[in-house]
Design a protein around this motif. Sequence first.
Motif, PDB file in Angstrom:
ATOM      1  N   ASN A   9       0.948  -1.168  -0.046  1.00  0.00           N
ATOM      2  CA  ASN A   9      -0.003   0.043  -0.042  1.00  0.00           C
ATOM      3  C   ASN A   9       0.981   1.143   0.065  1.00  0.00           C
ATOM      4  O   ASN A   9       1.731   1.470   0.780  1.00  0.00           O
ATOM      5  CB  ASN A   9      -0.685   0.074   1.215  1.00  0.00           C
ATOM      6  CG  ASN A   9      -1.912  -1.284   1.104  1.00  0.00           C
ATOM      7  OD1 ASN A   9      -2.713  -1.279   0.208  1.00  0.00           O
ATOM      8  ND2 ASN A   9      -1.934  -1.827   2.434  1.00  0.00           N
ATOM      9  N   SER A  11       0.805   5.135   0.464  1.00  0.00           N
ATOM     10  CA  SER A  11       0.226   6.363   0.919  1.00  0.00           C
ATOM     11  C   SER A  11      -0.233   7.480  -0.047  1.00  0.00           C
ATOM     12  O   SER A  11       0.902   7.636  -0.572  1.00  0.00           O
ATOM     13  CB  SER A  11       0.624   6.841   2.488  1.00  0.00           C
ATOM     14  OG  SER A  11       1.664   7.350   2.249  1.00  0.00           O
ATOM     15  N   ASP A  12      -1.136   8.381   0.085  1.00  0.00           N
ATOM     16  CA  ASP A  12      -1.060   9.550  -0.656  1.00  0.00           C
ATOM     17  C   ASP A  12      -0.011  10.502  -0.421  1.00  0.00           C
ATOM     18  O   ASP A  12       0.472  11.498  -1.133  1.00  0.00           O
ATOM     19  CB  ASP A  12      -2.520  10.185  -0.322  1.00  0.00           C
ATOM     20  CG  ASP A  12      -3.785   9.489  -0.968  1.00  0.00           C
ATOM     21  OD1 ASP A  12      -3.343   8.493  -1.956  1.00  0.00           O
ATOM     22  OD2 ASP A  12      -4.816   9.824  -0.799  1.00  0.00           O
TER      23      ASP A  12
END
Length: 111
Positions: A9, A11-12
């Motif tokens: 994942n 992250s932004d």
Amino acid sequence: MEFEQGSINISDEVLKEIAFRSFIEILNPEEKDVKKLKKNIEIERTPDDNVIVYVKTVAPYGQSLVEFGKKIMKNISENIQRMTELQVTAVNVSITDVVEKIETAQKEEEE
């Protein structure tokens, strides 16, 4: 991103940092103004986990505004895709002003 061994994942904030560093490569601001420019970048994710980047900037007077914007778009898009393997569907550049020196205008926008 799903893999046999697990998932990754991103992250932004990581995407924003990549976009920011790609943006300042083109802009070449003074060192003291660099951190202030990060707030001019926003990241959006589509339902398909694609990335849309929004950038607000000033442009140097005398240059082609279209070419300046295209350089920013290309650099951000290529770097995010290369580093994360995420698809960048759009990089939207809003040119808010034209100035003689970019660092002067960024200070004025802050005030």
